[in-house]
Design an enzyme around this catalytic site. Structure first.
Site, short mmCIF file in Angstrom:
data_model
loop_
_atom_site.label_atom_id
_atom_site.label_comp_id
_atom_site.label_asym_id
_atom_site.label_seq_id
_atom_site.Cartn_x
_atom_site.Cartn_y
_atom_site.Cartn_z
N ASP A 56 27.06 39.25 89.33
CA ASP A 56 27.73 39.83 90.34
C ASP A 56 29.17 40.21 89.18
O ASP A 56 29.42 39.48 88.32
CB ASP A 56 28.16 39.20 91.30
CG ASP A 56 27.23 39.18 92.64
OD1 ASP A 56 26.41 40.04 92.49
OD2 ASP A 56 27.16 38.10 93.21
N ASP A 98 31.98 35.05 98.71
CA ASP A 98 32.91 34.80 97.53
C ASP A 98 34.17 35.67 97.42
O ASP A 98 34.46 35.68 98.57
CB ASP A 98 32.13 35.33 96.31
CG ASP A 98 31.96 36.87 96.28
OD1 ASP A 98 32.33 37.54 97.30
OD2 ASP A 98 30.99 37.55 95.57
#
Length: 247
Positions: A56, A98
């Site tokens: 990511d 997140d």
């Protein structure tokens, strides 16, 4: 080979695996695109470049960039065990699990103890099913899940079988904990952070992630991207190309 080895004698078309320390906020595709552009400038006009295991944008650490015939090894490299170090914030959740999205809900943490955290980690270790994050690159009928989520559509993601080989508490400093994870292909550490919160009857989200190992490759041997690009810029290939006449 170490990160300091000379790239001028490497035949990239025959195959080369570059162990890159992916910078924060770069996508894995950004790294591949930059490497491919540099190789083209070095004379490798049609060379294939890919990566083995997406990271990511908010994650750092090992990204295996496969060049030339090494692209045939992508599937095998992706299937290998991975290791991560992650920081998890307890007591709050986000839609993306997140820091990509702001906190959407908070939870009490007064009841959480170090022993309770270690018990939660033990409960999540082993082979089991895991649901990917809503904001992920998983495809649903050809469309990325995050695209559907951003459009406000209801998304039902299929669970995947994963294995957590080891899940260890590295630091305990409420509301933050640091964990080290050894896991199989397909494991989402963002989802794991969410699951830790649920095990603790609270909430949690990922605040930092670093991949420290991928198969037999470790972060100690990884190139910094700028250093790798500098080395690529020093290459002068012996390849010759037909001259294009202008009319």
């Amino acid at each position: 080979m170490t990160p300091q080895h000379d790239l001028r004698d490497v035949n990239f078309e025959e195959g080369y695996i570059a162990v890159i320390d992916k910078p924060l906020r770069w996508t894995s595709t950004d790294v591949v695109r930059k490497v491919k552009f540099a190789l083209r400038r070095a004379g490798y006009r049609k060379i294939k470049v890919g990566h083995a295991g997406t990271l990511d944008p908010l994650a750092t650490g090992i990204l295996l960039v496969c060049i030339g015939r090494a692209t045939k090894q992508v599937d095998a490299l992706q299937a290998e065990e991975k290791e991560y170090v992650a920081d998890v914030m307890l007591g709050a959740t986000t839609p993306s699990y997140d820091l990509e999205h702001p906190v959407d809900q908070t939870y009490p943490i007064d009841h959480i103890t170090r022993e309770g955290v270690e018990q939660a980690l033990a409960a999540l270790t082993g082979e089991r099913l895991q649901t990917p994050p809503l904001y992920s690159a998983k495809k649903i009928e050809g469309t990325r899940a995050y695209e559907l989520a951003r459009a406000g559509e209801e998304v039902a993601l299929r669970q995947a079988l994963i294995t957590i080989y080891e899940l260890r508490l590295e630091e305990y400093d409420l509301p933050r904990i640091r964990i080290r994870v050894r896991c199989s292909k397909g494991t989402y550490i963002r989802s794991l952070a969410r699951e830790i919160g649920e095990e603790l009857h609270s909430g949690a989200h990922l605040t930092s992630l670093r991949r420290t190992r991928s198969g037999g490759f470790t972060a100690d041997e990884a190139w910094q991207l700028d250093d790798f690009m500098k080395k690529l810029s020093e290459i002068e290939t012996k390849k010759t190309f037909p001259r294009i006449e202008k009319y």
